[in-house]
Scaffold this active site. Structure first.
Site, mmCIF file in Angstrom:
data_model
loop_
_atom_site.group_PDB
_atom_site.id
_atom_site.type_symbol
_atom_site.label_atom_id
_atom_site.label_comp_id
_atom_site.label_asym_id
_atom_site.label_seq_id
_atom_site.Cartn_x
_atom_site.Cartn_y
_atom_site.Cartn_z
ATOM 1 N N LYS A 63 4.681 1.794 -1.115
ATOM 2 C CA LYS A 63 4.719 0.557 -1.889
ATOM 3 C C LYS A 63 5.161 0.877 -3.305
ATOM 4 C CE LYS A 63 1.642 -3.103 -0.552
ATOM 5 N NZ LYS A 63 0.348 -3.700 -0.876
HETATM 6 C C1 E4P Z 1 -0.488 -6.653 0.205
HETATM 7 O O1 E4P Z 1 0.507 -5.978 0.328
HETATM 8 C C2 E4P Z 1 -1.027 -7.017 -1.121
HETATM 9 O O2 E4P Z 1 -1.389 -5.896 -1.832
HETATM 10 C C3 E4P Z 1 -2.185 -7.949 -0.974
HETATM 11 O O3 E4P Z 1 -1.872 -8.903 0.026
HETATM 12 C C4 E4P Z 1 -2.581 -8.618 -2.267
HETATM 13 O O4 E4P Z 1 -3.502 -9.622 -2.000
HETATM 14 P P1 E4P Z 1 -4.404 -10.311 -3.121
HETATM 15 O O5 E4P Z 1 -3.537 -11.224 -3.916
HETATM 16 O O6 E4P Z 1 -5.446 -11.047 -2.339
HETATM 17 O O7 E4P Z 1 -4.989 -9.196 -3.946
#
Ligand code: E4P
Length: 219
Positions: free
Chosen positions: A83
């Site tokens: 990521k």
């Molecule tokens: C996934 O890749 C993200 O990190 C995650 O869905 C973020 O979610 P949030 O907005 O609930 O923290």
């Protein structure tokens, strides 16, 4: 449509994996910090449970730091995806890593322009955070629809991961739009299974079955 689970919790991942509905996992620094374990060790354990892509995020902010962290993370397992935050340095890192066949997932994406840039950079995955857009009072579904229009119009190879999912309606909307993947928190996945009419229906079927058994015994 592929389902990823958005968690770093091993029990949650195991439970959904056993149900056979999970195609991958996404984590982020917040999710990993909740588990309190060594992050790389936790990612290694997740990769043992799930064959599909498992996203782990870099912490560095410069291209150099991101690339070097990503190369280390990629050694954890062959299904690790890196990521990378949607910044100029991040986009440079995406180009380098993808050229080394290290798959990337561009994260913290909030606009159609950011989607276009990440797709042009050749990211394997792009994660629009629709729940956070919703939290800000923006129309997250329109953003997702236009994202898929852009990806499909040019035949970009990047797969869209619908991220920051807040509720089961988000999954229905994402499926209607034809998003490739949704990464779903455990509590939302659980809600997707249930409907009160299913429970009521099951209860009444079983009661009627019992009645029949009693009738047959009294014959
Ligand atoms: C996934 O890749 C993200 O990190 C995650 O869905 C973020 O979610 P949030 O907005 O609930 O923290």
């Amino acid at each position: 449509m592929k389902f990823f689970i958005d968690t770093a919790n091993l029990e949650q991942i195991r439970e959904m994996q056993e149900l056979g509905i999970i195609d991958g996992v996404t984590t982020n620094p917040t999710l990993l910090s909740r588990e309190g374990a060594d992050p790389n060790e936790q990612l290694r354990k997740i990769c043992e449970i799930v064959d599909g892509p498992v996203s782990g995020e870099v912490i560095g902010l410069t291209t150099e730091q991101m690339v070097s962290e990503a190369r280390e993370l990629a050694k954890i397992a062959s299904n690790i995806v890196i990521k990378i935050p949607m910044t100029k340095d991040g986009i440079k890192a995406v180009k380098i890593l993808e050229s080394e066949e290290i798959r990337t997932n561009v994260t913290l994406v909030f606009s159609q322009n950011q989607v276009l840039i990440a797709a042009k950079a050749g990211a394997s995955y792009i994660s629009p955070f629709i729940g956070r857009l919703m939290d800000d009072g923006q129309n997250e579904i329109d953003m997702l629809r236009e994202t898929m229009d852009i990806i499909n119009a040019y035949g970009f190879n990047s797969e869209i991961i619908v991220a920051s999912v807040r509720n089961s309606r988000h999954i229905v909307e994402a499926a209607k739009i034809g998003a490739h993947i949704a990464t779903i928190p455990f509590n939302v996945l659980e809600k997707m299974f249930s409907h009160p009419r299913t429970d009521q229906g099951l209860e009444s079927f079983l009661k009627d079955w019992e009645k029949l058994q009693k009738k047959l015994q009294n014959k």
